[in-house]
Enzyme design. Sequence first.
Site, PDB file in Angstrom:
ATOM      1  N   LYS B 102      -0.634  13.608  -3.266  1.00 11.79           N
ATOM      2  CA  LYS B 102       0.433  12.780  -2.710  1.00 11.79           C
ATOM      3  C   LYS B 102       1.667  13.670  -2.733  1.00 11.79           C
ATOM      4  O   LYS B 102       2.231  13.953  -3.795  1.00 11.79           O
ATOM      5  CB  LYS B 102       0.644  11.527  -3.561  1.00 11.79           C
ATOM      6  CG  LYS B 102       1.743  10.659  -2.988  1.00 11.79           C
ATOM      7  CD  LYS B 102       2.134   9.552  -3.929  1.00 11.79           C
ATOM      8  CE  LYS B 102       3.462   8.978  -3.472  1.00 11.79           C
ATOM      9  NZ  LYS B 102       4.131   8.228  -4.524  1.00 11.79           N
ATOM     10  N   GLY B 190       9.248   0.832  -3.164  1.00 11.06           N
ATOM     11  CA  GLY B 190      10.264  -0.159  -2.816  1.00 11.06           C
ATOM     12  C   GLY B 190       9.832  -1.601  -2.904  1.00 11.06           C
ATOM     13  O   GLY B 190      10.656  -2.508  -2.836  1.00 11.06           O
ATOM     14  N   ASN B 211       4.143   1.102  -8.046  1.00 10.62           N
ATOM     15  CA  ASN B 211       4.064   1.357  -9.477  1.00 10.62           C
ATOM     16  C   ASN B 211       5.011   0.434 -10.241  1.00 10.62           C
ATOM     17  O   ASN B 211       4.603  -0.462 -10.955  1.00 10.62           O
ATOM     18  CB  ASN B 211       4.384   2.825  -9.760  1.00 10.62           C
ATOM     19  CG  ASN B 211       4.099   3.265 -11.200  1.00 10.62           C
ATOM     20  OD1 ASN B 211       3.897   4.438 -11.461  1.00 10.62           O
ATOM     21  ND2 ASN B 211       4.076   2.355 -12.158  1.00 10.62           N
ATOM     22  N   THR B 212       6.318   0.619  -9.999  1.00 12.20           N
ATOM     23  CA  THR B 212       7.313  -0.128 -10.773  1.00 12.20           C
ATOM     24  C   THR B 212       7.171  -1.641 -10.612  1.00 12.20           C
ATOM     25  O   THR B 212       7.367  -2.384 -11.577  1.00 12.20           O
ATOM     26  CB  THR B 212       8.728   0.313 -10.365  1.00 12.20           C
ATOM     27  OG1 THR B 212       8.801   1.729 -10.469  1.00 12.20           O
ATOM     28  CG2 THR B 212       9.784  -0.299 -11.269  1.00 12.20           C
TER      29      THR B 212
END
Lengths: 68, 259
Positions: B102, B190, B211-212
């Site tokens: 990535k 995002g 992820n977050t």
Amino acid sequence: MNIQVNGESRGIHAGQTIAALLRELDIRTDRVAVELNLEILDKKDFETRSLCDGDRVEILSFIGGGAG
Amino acid sequence: MKGTDDRLVIAGREFKSRLWVGTGKYKDFVETQKAIEISGAEVVTVAVRRVNITDRSKENLLDYLDPKKYVILPNTAGCYTVEDAVRYARLARAAGVSDLVKLEVIGDERTLFPDTAGLIEAAKILVKEGFVVLPYTNDDPIVAKRLVDIGCPAVMPLAAPIGSGLGIRNPYNLKIIMETVNVPVIVDAGVGTASDAALAMEYGADAVLMNTAIAGATDPIAMAEAMKYAVWAGRLAYKAGRIPKKLYATASSPIEGML
């Protein structure tokens, strides 16, 4: 003889190989990459590449990460 | 369940799940493992960093991720130059996990927006070296097309800044990207909550990477499950074909038979 491993100074014996260094550090070779003086090594060369005074070794692996 | 044979194919690799997840920011590896398990994700991203040589008691993330079950996708996160991104990609491959990368070339610390000029340059080098380059890019259709022309088998445009949770800031550009390129589009970064992921899929994204949004939720494991269903629902809705939006009402009960 002294080398730098991941930015830290370390004493090694003359002719020590990358594989021997990894064993001494208790690091499994299957998921690490090793860079010797900015050259990325093939795993098959770990047993044969030996270290010289002043060498800079970087040992990297995978950690948790998403982006950025 | 319906939709399970709806595979995502990238560079000859087939994926059942259209939710891709990162492995950062979790409390510990057990939580990481549980969240990923329940999310149903098959592709998980990891970062490449120095091994801690002074404290060998620390466990390795990969001990918690069965390589038979997951495709490990190393990233070049934290790289701000072409040289660094290429170096990290090569290191990731040398570590022996895969030839997937990535690719991130970050342009600015505050926004973590991609440096798209650097990204194109790094992608050219890595594609030539045989990497399967999945580039984290801006929501710019022209850059996306360039990346595909170079040989990237998918593009990963952002929805909003990494970790911002702002959701899809520019759905029209994302749609244009989806119509412009003939490779899978994975919306990356995002997403804040399940509806953002569902929307991305409804717009026609082929997958969503986050992820977050999971790791930073109050209950990451519950959010991982929510994201699984959101991505699935969004995909099914996209394939089902939504009704057009209209300004005025259309009755759904017949007039005929009324008193």
